[in-house]
Scaffold this active site. Structure first.
Site, mmCIF file in Angstrom:
data_model
loop_
_atom_site.group_PDB
_atom_site.id
_atom_site.type_symbol
_atom_site.label_atom_id
_atom_site.label_comp_id
_atom_site.label_asym_id
_atom_site.label_seq_id
_atom_site.Cartn_x
_atom_site.Cartn_y
_atom_site.Cartn_z
ATOM 1 N N ASP A 88 -0.830 0.590 7.564
ATOM 2 C CA ASP A 88 0.069 1.463 6.814
ATOM 3 C C ASP A 88 0.397 2.754 7.547
ATOM 4 O OD1 ASP A 88 -0.242 -0.533 5.005
ATOM 5 O OD2 ASP A 88 -0.730 0.751 3.310
ATOM 6 N N LYS A 131 -4.517 -3.222 3.434
ATOM 7 C CA LYS A 131 -4.262 -4.503 2.787
ATOM 8 C C LYS A 131 -5.157 -5.615 3.329
ATOM 9 C CE LYS A 131 -1.244 -2.120 0.803
ATOM 10 N NZ LYS A 131 -1.514 -0.936 1.643
ATOM 11 N N SER A 479 0.435 6.002 -1.229
ATOM 12 C CA SER A 479 -0.707 5.897 -0.337
ATOM 13 C C SER A 479 -1.950 6.442 -1.015
ATOM 14 C CB SER A 479 -0.437 6.693 0.941
ATOM 15 O OG SER A 479 -1.619 6.883 1.678
#
Length: 577
Positions: A88, A131, A479
């Site tokens: 990310d 993830k 986030s």
């Protein structure tokens, strides 16, 4: 050949290694240097998300080698393989972020396919970025074989002008630079020192949140989530994880013996009390889904509501993962939760012992600095709150850790943006106004596609000193590093005709995190009339490929944004074939 320790007559690897008809298969194994004894031992998948995309993944390869030593020492045969990661921090703030949540499904799918295709009997999974942690745990629960998860470890904090810094500080520095409060030279100095080592982002962002979950849910060995990636002591946890999976295999303790409704509730507790990422509200339902357990956003938020927040971690607090580890880590936090009667102690863990038995072994007390005593928490309710109302009938989620209760209510006119880029431009150009509720829509799982995180926008707002002067809502995500009054996961999403799609500039929106509500001052008749005039989901440029496929398959956000029917629809279990 000596008599084997394990009876392979019911293990999946028998389909590859046992009997005269498997001679061609065994010839491939001999080609890779395996001995006859190793071929007839259980085959253990050692799955990593190693790549050179970002520091979160770069140490996983080394740790996997030590896991393999542990498997070998316990009479198993490790077989290493890798899967993808989308990191990310690299993907943030541009089109690449659409790949992030989709990668969770790809990780679970590819690990499943590798395990099935090669008939491995058990798995040790290593992951380092947001993830990849839930993706790996989802694969374990889906396959339902003996499983041990191990986190790659967090990054060490950087030092800038005498204080600890993380990548969150760099994102917020972009906003300070845009506001004229930081020079280009200062920004360049900060970016050069903020991330000084291998490892995942150091605050209680999504990676460290899900790492804490891995321990609390029972799939990881106690305290294995804490040691930073550069610490050589991580090797001890890796070796022990390899041994542990062989112990589980011998006792036939499988992933779903560990991941139960009670253990999911334990996991939600650890998110709440550490002020963890709102993304846990997406990942815990997805892990539950693999086991056929209905554990949705509402259930997660119910746990959050009555869990005290007592671990002072960034982004809302003062400390980073290394500090939590040095204060005793997740085991000490679990011990505090036990004191308040907030832990199901009978849940099985990867050690073969229960959570309660593991907590019995913890001797350290809360230090009162990083980990507060549970009876004198930072706040009496969790750091994350669920919201519902006519603007989010299927729910939404907001992180309130670090926000005083009197600031947890906000009413203001909507300022509607059709995508994150439009909102970020308005923030950069400072064309928004204090008191507005910024609405970013068409960023849900299907509508994005991919449910992007909005850290670039929220960090810029914080950097401009406006984080407490506006609110922000979206059908996308935030986030784990986000702070400020930011509501995500608004459902139904705009692409599915949710109320967020019907908003117009100036509509009065009220967010009340104390009451758990989110509403727009419009009657049902007005919302219905607007929906009747709605032109439908916005077209995207993604008309083929993985993102298109995901958009067609993905389900509701409150159920975890999953893409298949889950454990409840199974007609077989892999480990029993």
């Amino acid at each position: 050949m000596d008599a084997p320790r394990f009876d392979k007559s019911r293990l999946p690897s028998r389909h590859v290694t046992e009997g005269p008809e498997r001679a061609p298969h065994r010839s491939y194994l001999y080609a890779m240097g395996l001995s006859e004894a190793e071929i007839h031992q259980p085959l253990v998948g050692v799955a990593t998300c190693w790549n050179e995309a970002a520091p979160c993944n770069i140490a996983l390869n080394r740790q996997a080698q030590v896991v393999k030593q542990g498997v070998k020492a316990a009479m198993g045969t490790p077989r290493e393989f890798t899967t993808i990661t989308v990191t990310d921090g690299i993907a943030m703030g541009h089109e690449g972020m659409r790949s992030s949540l989709v990668s969770r499904e790809a990780i679970a799918d590819t690990v499943e396919l590798t395990m099935r295709g090669h008939c491995y009997d058990a798995i040790v999974g290593l992951a380092g970025c947001d993830k990849s942690l839930p993706g790996m745990m989802m694969a374990m629960v889906r396959l339902n074989v003996p499983s041990v998860f191990i986190y790659g470890g967090s990054i060490l904090p950087g030092r800038y002008e005498g204080r600890d810094v993380t990548v969150q500080d760099v994102f917020e520095a972009v906003g300070q630079h845009q506001a004229g409060n930081m020079s280009t030279c200062e920004l360049e100095k900060l970016e050069a020192v903020a991330c000084p080592s291998a490892g995942a982002c150091g605050g209680q962002f999504t990676a460290n949140t899900m790492a804490c979950v891995s321990e609390a849910i029972g799939l990881a060995l106690p305290n294995s989530a804490g040691a930073p990636a550069p610490y050589e002591s991580r090797d001890q946890y890796s070796e022990a994880s390899g041994r542990a999976v062989m112990n589980l295999l011998e006792k036939n303790i499988r992933a779903r013996d560990i991941v139960t409704l009670k253990s999911l509730e334990n996991a939600a507790r650890i998110v709440a009390c550490t002020g963890g990422s709102t993304n846990a509200g997406l990942h815990l339902p997805a892990i539950a889904h693999e086991a056929g357990i209905e554990f949705y956003l509402d259930d997660v938020c119910e746990i959050f509501r009555d869990t005290p927040y007592f671990v002072d971690l960034k982004p809302s607090g003062a400390y980073v993962a290394k500090d939590l580890y040095e204060a005793g880590g997740v085991p000490v936090v679990m011990r505090e939760l036990r004191k308040a009667g907030l832990i199901h102690e009978d849940c099985m863990t990867a050690t073969g012992r229960t959570i309660g038995e593991e907590i019995d072994l913890v001797a350290r007390e809360a230090d009162g600095k990083v980990i507060y005593p549970v009876d004198t928490p930072i706040t009496k309710t969790g750091g994350v709150v669920g919201l519902k109302g006519n603007l989010a009938p299927e729910g939404a989620i907001v992180k309130v850790a670090g926000i005083p209760e009197e600031q947890q209510r906000f009413t203001g006119p909507a300022r509607v943006f059709e995508c994150e880029e439009d909102a970020f431009s308005a923030v950069q150009e400072r064309t928004y106004k204090e008191g507005e509720v910024l609405v970013i829509r068409n960023e849900g799982p299907a509508g994005g596609p991919g449910m992007r995180e909005m850290l670039a926008t929220t960090a810029a707002l914080s950097g401009q000193g406006m984080g407490k002067k506006v609110a922000l809502i979206t059908d996308g995500r935030f986030s784990g590093a986000t702070r400020g009054f930011c509501v995500g996961h608004v459902g139904p999403e705009a692409a599915h005709g949710g109320p967020i799609a019907m908003l117009k500039d100036g509509d009065e929106i009220t967010i009340d995190a104390v009451a758990g509500t989110i509403s727009v001052a419009l009657s049902d008749a007005e919302l219905n009339a607007r929906k009747a005039d709605w032109a439908g989901a916005r077209e995207t440029i993604y008309a083929s490929g993985a993102l298109w496929k995901y958009a067609q398959l993905v389900g509701e956000t409150y159920k975890g944004a999953v893409t298949h029917p889950g454990g409840g629809a199974e007609r077989h279990q892999y480990g029993d074939l």
